[in-house]
Design an enzyme around this catalytic site. Structure first.
Site, PDB file in Angstrom:
ATOM      1  CG  ASP A  44      -1.590  -1.157   1.313  1.00 54.69           C
ATOM      2  OD1 ASP A  44      -2.357  -1.891   0.539  1.00 54.69           O
ATOM      3  OD2 ASP A  44      -1.818  -1.566   2.381  1.00 54.69           O
TER       4      ASP A  44
ATOM      5  CE  LYS B  31       2.771  -2.188  -4.647  1.00 51.08           C
ATOM      6  NZ  LYS B  31       2.479  -2.140  -3.139  1.00 51.08           N
ATOM      7  N   GLY B  32       0.731   1.944  -7.823  1.00 48.27           N
ATOM      8  CA  GLY B  32      -0.557   2.565  -8.625  1.00 48.27           C
ATOM      9  C   GLY B  32      -0.188   3.405  -9.451  1.00 48.27           C
TER      10      GLY B  32
ATOM     11  CB  ALA C  41      -1.979  -5.901  -5.840  1.00 52.74           C
ATOM     12  N   GLY C  42      -4.461  -4.023  -4.427  1.00 52.94           N
ATOM     13  CA  GLY C  42      -5.068  -2.999  -5.171  1.00 52.94           C
ATOM     14  C   GLY C  42      -4.191  -1.914  -5.426  1.00 52.94           C
ATOM     15  CG  HIS C  43      -0.980  -1.579  -7.817  1.00 49.22           C
ATOM     16  ND1 HIS C  43      -0.239  -2.498  -8.401  1.00 49.22           N
ATOM     17  CD2 HIS C  43      -0.941  -2.267  -6.492  1.00 49.22           C
ATOM     18  CE1 HIS C  43       0.375  -3.300  -7.291  1.00 49.22           C
ATOM     19  NE2 HIS C  43      -0.193  -2.987  -6.186  1.00 49.22           N
TER      20      HIS C  43
ATOM     21  CB  THR D 285      -6.157 -10.169   0.573  1.00 49.46           C
ATOM     22  OG1 THR D 285      -5.741 -11.260  -0.240  1.00 49.46           O
ATOM     23  CG2 THR D 285      -5.402  -9.066   0.906  1.00 49.46           C
TER      24      THR D 285
ATOM     25  NE  ARG E 143       6.407 -31.130  -6.797  1.00 47.16           N
ATOM     26  CZ  ARG E 143       8.103 -32.193  -6.050  1.00 47.16           C
ATOM     27  NH1 ARG E 143       8.801 -32.168  -7.118  1.00 47.16           N
ATOM     28  NH2 ARG E 143       7.783 -32.582  -4.697  1.00 47.16           N
TER      29      ARG E 143
ATOM     30  CD  GLN F 290       0.583  -8.808  -2.655  1.00 44.63           C
ATOM     31  OE1 GLN F 290       1.853  -9.577  -3.440  1.00 44.63           O
ATOM     32  NE2 GLN F 290      -0.384  -8.284  -2.932  1.00 44.63           N
TER      33      GLN F 290
ATOM     34  CG  ASP G  70      -0.423  14.358   1.022  1.00 46.21           C
ATOM     35  OD1 ASP G  70       0.623  13.700   0.743  1.00 46.21           O
ATOM     36  OD2 ASP G  70      -1.584  14.514   0.909  1.00 46.21           O
TER      37      ASP G  70
HETATM   38  P1  IMP Z   1      -2.434 -12.344   1.507  1.00 48.58           P
HETATM   39  O1  IMP Z   1      -1.274 -12.629   0.595  1.00 48.58           O
HETATM   40  O2  IMP Z   1      -4.121 -12.275   1.100  1.00 48.58           O
HETATM   41  O3  IMP Z   1      -2.394 -13.968   1.614  1.00 48.58           O
HETATM   42  O4  IMP Z   1      -2.359 -11.992   2.448  1.00 48.58           O
HETATM   43  C1  IMP Z   1      -0.911 -12.288   3.643  1.00 48.58           C
HETATM   44  C2  IMP Z   1      -0.407 -11.207   4.128  1.00 48.58           C
HETATM   45  O5  IMP Z   1      -0.927  -9.786   2.991  1.00 48.58           O
HETATM   46  C3  IMP Z   1      -1.983 -10.047   4.930  1.00 48.58           C
HETATM   47  O6  IMP Z   1      -1.580  -9.449   5.851  1.00 48.58           O
HETATM   48  C4  IMP Z   1      -2.541  -9.597   4.015  1.00 48.58           C
HETATM   49  O7  IMP Z   1      -2.822  -7.958   4.644  1.00 48.58           O
HETATM   50  C5  IMP Z   1      -1.528  -8.856   3.258  1.00 48.58           C
HETATM   51  N1  IMP Z   1      -1.735  -8.129   1.889  1.00 48.58           N
HETATM   52  C6  IMP Z   1      -2.025  -8.982   0.808  1.00 48.58           C
HETATM   53  N2  IMP Z   1      -1.173  -8.492   0.003  1.00 48.58           N
HETATM   54  C7  IMP Z   1      -1.001  -6.916   0.534  1.00 48.58           C
HETATM   55  C8  IMP Z   1      -1.186  -5.501  -0.402  1.00 48.58           C
HETATM   56  O8  IMP Z   1      -1.599  -5.629  -1.841  1.00 48.58           O
HETATM   57  N3  IMP Z   1      -1.044  -4.246   0.468  1.00 48.58           N
HETATM   58  C9  IMP Z   1      -1.120  -4.689   1.396  1.00 48.58           C
HETATM   59  N4  IMP Z   1      -1.077  -5.381   2.208  1.00 48.58           N
HETATM   60  C10 IMP Z   1      -1.071  -6.746   1.931  1.00 48.58           C
END
Ligand code: IMP
Length: 423
Positions: free
Chosen positions: A12, A15-16, A38-40, A128, A142, A222, A331
């Site tokens: 977070d 990066k987006g 991910a959420g960009h 997530t 595998r 991430q 900011d």
């Molecule tokens: P997973 O990747 O969904 O298995 O989550 C594993 C850990 O990584 C958890 O603590 C999530 O909150 C964190 N996490 C996964 N993806 C993101 C992301 O894009 N941003 C921030 N934290 C993430």
């Protein structure tokens, strides 16, 4: 050649916005790991988009976007994402390519994710719930199904076998209350759409592009402290989020990597469980969360907030070999009388500048350095030299500690609220 943009904290970092800002310099933008966890977020011309699996170059005309072999793809999520962008990018199907070797997130992977988290109780990772962990587990075990495998004659029998295996695992975890049939309907509808996209041997395509002098931007997801090897294990994601992951996640050799851009926020956040040495469980933390709108772009969960952690940042700069830094959301710290950054950890009375291997159990007490506040407003229009001295001191401190220049400073979500410092 390949440049890399990746997050240096717990994800977070923004990066987006920066990948979108950098993309005009590149011919290809490629994701090399992660998936719809991910959420960009990208904002331009008053519009806001959140990308989960699609690379951030999709909004720039003429740029190819590759979902690499290291990514895990949920057809349902990808289809929903395409629906969100298709008006803005009517030519998306020409510019979005997917590796035949990328692994598929099946409905039962998502159910297994929920079942594993429920079984862990208090010790849950805070995943997530997008099926990321179970999909990567099947990949290394595998047992995975790749996108290319769905075009083979035995796909349905392999799918059924895999689902049976998953159902046994779900049962052994005592998890019930899911509706696999409706999940599967949505999955197969979306899979048909996915099969209409350009499915390619992306490693050949990328290497040919490099040989022809094209420029590739590898976009991380991430953050480095969530890396499966070096992050705060086991509170990590299941992929290699570090620069090293680009080689295996896209099929490019180390010699093609030119520059690593490391991105971090002026403070720290983390979502989900796990250690967070500089966490602020107080009014200051609440204020950072509110001002910085620190709520998950993917899940809406409130993020945990804290001061900048230079011990962790030094560690991730080292692991990634960061060449240039990009600092986001400065900011958000406006209006505070005092700003802090952790410069060392005290563990059992001993001062250390290293992230301990047992970060989860070590009683880490951060040692802070204090800085004068930056005033009420940071204006991007006058450039770096017009920014308040207290803020410039903070920047110089970080650069000196990390021995790395901060090249870009972002002062807001819009494309133009960005200061680029000359080399
Ligand atoms: P997973 O990747 O969904 O298995 O989550 C594993 C850990 O990584 C958890 O603590 C999530 O909150 C964190 N996490 C996964 N993806 C993101 C992301 O894009 N941003 C921030 N934290 C993430």
């Amino acid at each position: 050649m390949v440049d890399i943009i990746l997050g240096l904290q717990w994800g977070d970092e923004g990066k987006g916005k920066i990948a979108d800002f950098l993309t005009p310099q590149y011919d290809i933008v490629a994701r090399f790991q992660g998936g719809p966890n991910a959420g960009h977020s990208l904002e331009f011309e008053g519009k806001k988009f959140v990308l989960n699996t699609i690379p951030s170059g999709i909004f720039r005309k003429g740029i190819l976007n590759i979902i690499g072999n290291g990514v895990v793809v949920d057809p349902i999520r990808l289809q929903a994402e395409i629906e969100r962008i298709k008006d803005e990018c009517p030519d998306y199907s020409e510019r979005l390519l997917v590796s035949l070797k990328a692994h598929l997130i099946l409905p039962t992977h998502r159910i297994l994710d929920a079942a594993s988290e429920a079984a862990k109780g208090e010790a849950k990772i805070g995943s997530t719930l997008r099926g990321i962990g179970p999909t990567y587990r099947d990949k290394t075990g595998r047992n995975g199904i790749r996108i290319g495998d769905t075009l083979e004659a035995d796909f349905m029998s392999r799918y059924r076998e895999t689902v049976q295996m998953h159902l046994r695992q779900i049962e052994s975890l005592g998890y019930t209350g899911f509706d696999l049939q409706s999940e599967e309907e949505a999955f197969f509808t979306a899979l048909e759409q996915l099969q209409k996209l350009k499915l390619v041997n992306s490693e050949y395509l990328i290497n040919e592009a490099i040989a022809n002098g094209k420029k590739v931007l590898a976009e991380g997801a991430q953050g480095s402290m969530l890396d499966v090897e070096f992050g705060s294990y086991p509170f990590v994601t299941s992929s290699t989020t570090l620069a090293g992951g680009v080689c295996s996640g896209l099929g490019v050799a180390p010699k093609h990597i030119r520059k690593v851009y490391g991105i971090f926020k002026a403070y720290s956040t983390r979502v989900g469980g796990g250690p967070f040495p500089t966490e602020l469980n107080d009014e200051t933390g609440d204020r950072i969360r509110k001002t910085g709108n620190e709520f998950g772009a993917t899940t809406g969960r409130p993020r945990r907030t804290g001061w900048l952690d230079m011990v962790a940042l030094k560690y991730t700069c080292m692991l990634n070999g960061v060449d240039e830094l990009i600092m986001m959301k400065s900011d958000v710290l406006c209006g505070f009388e005092e700003v802090k950054a952790a410069v060392a950890y005290n563990i059992h009375g001993h001062e250390t500048h290293q992230v301990p291997a047992n970060l989860c159990s070590a009683p880490v007490e951060p040692q802070y350095r204090s800085f004068e506040g930056f005033g009420n407003h940071l204006d991007h229009l006058g450039g770096f030299d017009a920014l308040p001295e207290s803020f410039r001191n903070y920047i110089h401190f970080i650069e000196t500690e990390l021995q790395t220049p901060i090249r870009v400073i972002s002062l807001g979500p819009e494309r133009d609220k960005t200061i680029v410092r000359p080399k």
